[in-house]
Scaffold this motif. Structure first.
Motif, short mmCIF file in Angstrom:
data_model
loop_
_atom_site.label_atom_id
_atom_site.label_comp_id
_atom_site.label_asym_id
_atom_site.label_seq_id
_atom_site.Cartn_x
_atom_site.Cartn_y
_atom_site.Cartn_z
N LYS A 133 61.40 12.63 -13.11
CA LYS A 133 62.24 11.45 -12.93
C LYS A 133 61.53 10.46 -12.01
O LYS A 133 60.99 10.85 -10.98
N THR A 134 61.57 9.20 -12.40
CA THR A 134 60.96 8.17 -11.58
C THR A 134 61.87 7.85 -10.40
O THR A 134 63.05 8.23 -10.39
N ILE A 139 67.29 6.95 -8.06
CA ILE A 139 68.18 6.03 -7.34
C ILE A 139 69.41 5.72 -8.19
O ILE A 139 70.54 5.72 -7.70
N GLY A 140 69.19 5.49 -9.49
CA GLY A 140 70.31 5.22 -10.40
C GLY A 140 71.28 6.37 -10.47
O GLY A 140 72.50 6.17 -10.47
N VAL A 142 71.80 8.68 -8.11
CA VAL A 142 72.50 8.77 -6.83
C VAL A 142 73.59 7.71 -6.75
O VAL A 142 74.73 7.99 -6.34
N ILE A 143 73.28 6.49 -7.18
CA ILE A 143 74.28 5.42 -7.15
C ILE A 143 75.45 5.77 -8.06
O ILE A 143 76.61 5.58 -7.71
N GLY A 144 75.13 6.31 -9.24
CA GLY A 144 76.18 6.72 -10.17
C GLY A 144 77.08 7.79 -9.58
O GLY A 144 78.29 7.75 -9.72
N LEU A 145 76.46 8.76 -8.89
CA LEU A 145 77.24 9.82 -8.25
C LEU A 145 78.10 9.28 -7.12
O LEU A 145 79.24 9.73 -6.93
N LEU A 146 77.56 8.33 -6.37
CA LEU A 146 78.33 7.75 -5.28
C LEU A 146 79.47 6.87 -5.78
O LEU A 146 80.54 6.82 -5.18
N GLN A 147 79.25 6.19 -6.90
CA GLN A 147 80.28 5.30 -7.44
C GLN A 147 81.40 6.07 -8.11
O GLN A 147 82.55 5.62 -8.12
N SER A 148 81.13 7.21 -8.63
CA SER A 148 82.13 7.97 -9.38
C SER A 148 83.40 8.26 -8.57
O SER A 148 84.49 7.96 -9.04
#
Length: 172
Positions: A133-134, A139-140, A142-148
């Motif tokens: 994973k790049t 980062i995407g 982690v952001i998705g997990l935080l936004q959920s």
């Protein structure tokens, strides 16, 4: 090659190794000129730099930068060597894999990869490297997990607010 030309190549390689945290060492020995041209185009399209150099010059350039850091890479410097430099650690692996599939070929063969300080030796690691994973992908995620959880809380609050509004209008 004169000694001056060799020194120029070594300096050029030192710049590339210092510039990129990721590089692949491949064996392109049995590729035709046409195949090498296609490989260069595939690399160009993905912003991957492909450079061919003599193994001894590659080794001297790496030793000049940090002899211990690249120790695991030296044993892969044999036969015809092409270097793939990339900001994205995954792109060269994807290029090699797709190039092989398109041409039903076993070359270019991965000799070694240096990814952010880690060394992957041997062609068997190619499949693993295509799945790395790049930084942006991580980062995407982690952001998705935080936004959920935040989205769930907002949805619950909106749902609760709508129910209260319905109850208020029903009472009137």
């Amino acid at each position: 090659m004169t000694k001056e030309q060799k020194n120029e190549v070594i300096e050029f390689l030192k710049e590339k190794f210092s510039q990129y945290n990721n590089f692949y060492i491949t064996d392109t020995e049995s590729l035709t000129v046409e195949q090498v041209g296609k490989l260069r185009k595939a690399c160009f399209d993905k912003n991957v730099e492909l450079k061919v150099a003599k193994n001894t010059l590659i080794k001297k350039a790496l030793e000049a930068i940090d002899a211990e850091k690249y120790t695991g890479v030296y044993e892969s410097l044999h036969n015809v060597t092409a270097l793939l430099f990339s900001e994205n650690p995954k792109d060269p692996a994807l290029i090699i894999s797709s190039f092989r599939k398109a041409g039903n070929n076993e070359k270019p063969q991965l000799k070694a990869a240096f990814i952010n300080g880690d060394i992957y030796s041997g062609d068997a690691n190619l499949a693993t490297l295509t799945k790395i994973k790049t930084k942006d992908e991580l980062i995407g995620e982690v952001i998705g997990l935080l936004q959920s959880p935040a989205k769930r809380v907002l949805a619950a609050l909106l749902h609760h607010h709508e129910k209260q509004a319905e109850a208020t209008t029903a009472v009137e």
